[in-house]
Write an enzyme that holds these catalytic residues in place. Structure first.
Site, PDB file in Angstrom:
ATOM      1  N   CYS A   1     -47.064  40.144 -75.987  1.00 14.20           N
ATOM      2  CA  CYS A   1     -46.712  41.560 -75.850  1.00 14.20           C
ATOM      3  C   CYS A   1     -45.589  41.655 -74.814  1.00 14.20           C
ATOM      4  O   CYS A   1     -45.337  40.694 -74.070  1.00 14.20           O
ATOM      5  CB  CYS A   1     -47.937  42.373 -75.432  1.00 14.20           C
ATOM      6  SG  CYS A   1     -48.471  42.078 -73.717  1.00 14.20           S
TER       7      CYS A   1
ATOM      8  N   CYS B   1     -51.621  40.938 -78.861  1.00 19.43           N
ATOM      9  CA  CYS B   1     -50.920  39.952 -78.023  1.00 19.43           C
ATOM     10  C   CYS B   1     -51.589  38.596 -78.192  1.00 19.43           C
ATOM     11  O   CYS B   1     -52.815  38.498 -78.280  1.00 19.43           O
ATOM     12  CB  CYS B   1     -50.979  40.375 -76.554  1.00 19.43           C
ATOM     13  SG  CYS B   1     -50.216  39.189 -75.412  1.00 19.43           S
TER      14      CYS B   1
ATOM     15  N   HIS C   1     -55.939  36.635 -69.799  1.00 15.36           N
ATOM     16  CA  HIS C   1     -56.211  37.340 -71.057  1.00 15.36           C
ATOM     17  C   HIS C   1     -55.643  38.751 -70.988  1.00 15.36           C
ATOM     18  O   HIS C   1     -55.673  39.391 -69.944  1.00 15.36           O
ATOM     19  CB  HIS C   1     -57.706  37.370 -71.353  1.00 15.36           C
ATOM     20  CG  HIS C   1     -58.224  36.047 -71.791  1.00 15.36           C
ATOM     21  ND1 HIS C   1     -59.461  35.573 -71.428  1.00 15.36           N
ATOM     22  CD2 HIS C   1     -57.671  35.066 -72.554  1.00 15.36           C
ATOM     23  CE1 HIS C   1     -59.652  34.381 -71.951  1.00 15.36           C
ATOM     24  NE2 HIS C   1     -58.568  34.041 -72.630  1.00 15.36           N
ATOM     25  N   CYS C   2     -55.129  39.202 -72.121  1.00 12.62           N
ATOM     26  CA  CYS C   2     -54.452  40.489 -72.225  1.00 12.62           C
ATOM     27  C   CYS C   2     -55.345  41.474 -72.988  1.00 12.62           C
ATOM     28  O   CYS C   2     -55.960  41.096 -73.987  1.00 12.62           O
ATOM     29  CB  CYS C   2     -53.127  40.293 -72.965  1.00 12.62           C
ATOM     30  SG  CYS C   2     -52.183  41.812 -73.199  1.00 12.62           S
TER      31      CYS C   2
ATOM     32  N   CYS D   1     -46.729  40.617 -71.172  1.00 18.97           N
ATOM     33  CA  CYS D   1     -46.968  39.173 -71.016  1.00 18.97           C
ATOM     34  C   CYS D   1     -45.668  38.383 -71.171  1.00 18.97           C
ATOM     35  O   CYS D   1     -45.448  37.398 -70.468  1.00 18.97           O
ATOM     36  CB  CYS D   1     -48.023  38.695 -72.021  1.00 18.97           C
ATOM     37  SG  CYS D   1     -49.701  39.276 -71.633  1.00 18.97           S
TER      38      CYS D   1
ATOM     39  N   HIS E   1     -51.439  30.576 -76.997  1.00 18.11           N
ATOM     40  CA  HIS E   1     -52.398  31.177 -76.079  1.00 18.11           C
ATOM     41  C   HIS E   1     -52.725  30.213 -74.934  1.00 18.11           C
ATOM     42  O   HIS E   1     -52.648  30.574 -73.757  1.00 18.11           O
ATOM     43  CB  HIS E   1     -53.680  31.545 -76.852  1.00 18.11           C
ATOM     44  CG  HIS E   1     -54.753  32.131 -76.011  1.00 18.11           C
ATOM     45  ND1 HIS E   1     -54.903  33.489 -75.840  1.00 18.11           N
ATOM     46  CD2 HIS E   1     -55.747  31.549 -75.284  1.00 18.11           C
ATOM     47  CE1 HIS E   1     -55.936  33.719 -75.053  1.00 18.11           C
ATOM     48  NE2 HIS E   1     -56.469  32.549 -74.701  1.00 18.11           N
ATOM     49  N   GLU E   2     -53.077  28.982 -75.279  1.00 16.18           N
ATOM     50  CA  GLU E   2     -53.461  28.016 -74.248  1.00 16.18           C
ATOM     51  C   GLU E   2     -52.274  27.628 -73.367  1.00 16.18           C
ATOM     52  O   GLU E   2     -52.415  27.494 -72.158  1.00 16.18           O
ATOM     53  CB  GLU E   2     -54.131  26.786 -74.868  1.00 16.18           C
ATOM     54  CG  GLU E   2     -55.422  27.074 -75.611  1.00 16.18           C
ATOM     55  CD  GLU E   2     -56.494  27.813 -74.813  1.00 16.18           C
ATOM     56  OE1 GLU E   2     -56.459  27.796 -73.550  1.00 16.18           O
ATOM     57  OE2 GLU E   2     -57.375  28.424 -75.436  1.00 16.18           O
TER      58      GLU E   2
ATOM     59  N   HIS F   1     -51.796  30.228 -70.752  1.00 15.09           N
ATOM     60  CA  HIS F   1     -52.663  30.036 -69.581  1.00 15.09           C
ATOM     61  C   HIS F   1     -52.066  29.017 -68.618  1.00 15.09           C
ATOM     62  O   HIS F   1     -52.119  29.203 -67.400  1.00 15.09           O
ATOM     63  CB  HIS F   1     -54.062  29.577 -69.999  1.00 15.09           C
ATOM     64  CG  HIS F   1     -54.929  30.649 -70.569  1.00 15.09           C
ATOM     65  ND1 HIS F   1     -55.024  31.920 -70.028  1.00 15.09           N
ATOM     66  CD2 HIS F   1     -55.767  30.631 -71.637  1.00 15.09           C
ATOM     67  CE1 HIS F   1     -55.893  32.634 -70.732  1.00 15.09           C
ATOM     68  NE2 HIS F   1     -56.346  31.877 -71.728  1.00 15.09           N
TER      69      HIS F   1
END
Length: 174
Positions: free
Chosen positions: A159, A140, A134-135, A162, A124-125, A128
């Site tokens: 997803c 996701c 953010h999704c 993304c 996640h990070e 970014h």
């Protein structure tokens, strides 16, 4: 070609670092190097909260530079916060090179669950840092997690929407 560096300070097990490196290699398809850094992050500590300020740690990390570095993510064992929030699982420089993930609130006695949580937050990070926001898809990895249940619900992968955006950015590094 460059590397994604995974570094640690605090009490983060080598096994977790190595497992997370495999995760990052699989998901981002870039080479990964694992290292430790000596960190004097006392300036990030807030004794009233008994937590460390994530933004201050990111500022510290931005002084750690490897000549072949594409991105750097630090795994830390202590609790993080950001102004206006009780805690954060991690934080990243949006579109930048640095991210930090805390294992503190991700812990689970089942090592498989614990490692999977760390993988999700690392991905996640790093997402970014590669410019992903953010999704709205709750499965996701880029969905925002405000609780451990939300971390557990999401996948460690992106997803299709993304993933398409990420692959476009990653094509510059391959």
């Amino acid at each position: 070609m460059g590397y994604i560096y995974i570094v640690s300070f605090g009490d983060v097990e080598d096994r977790l670092l190595l497992a997370d490196a495999s995760n990052v290699k699989e998901i981002f398809d870039l080479e990964v190097r694992v290292s430790t850094v000596k960190a004097d992050i006392e300036e990030a500590y807030n004794p009233q909260r008994n937590q460390y300020h994530a933004g201050t740690i990111l500022s510290y990390l931005s002084r750690v530079v490897y000549p072949d570095m594409v991105r750097l993510v630090a795994l830390v064992s202590f609790d993080l916060y950001e102004e206006g929030l009780n805690f954060v699982f991690g934080e990243a420089q949006y579109g930048g090179k640095y991210a930090v993930v805390s294992t503190y609130r991700l812990y689970h006695p089942d090592e498989r669950v614990f490692f999977e949580r760390v993988f999700k937050e690392t991905n996640h990070e790093l997402g970014h840092t590669f410019g992903l926001k953010h999704c709205p898809d709750p499965y996701c990895v880029m969905s925002f997690s405000n609780s451990i249940d939300e971390v557990d619900r999401k996948s460690r992968d992106f997803c299709p929407n993304c993933r398409r955006k990420l692959d476009y950015v990653l094509s510059y590094y391959r």
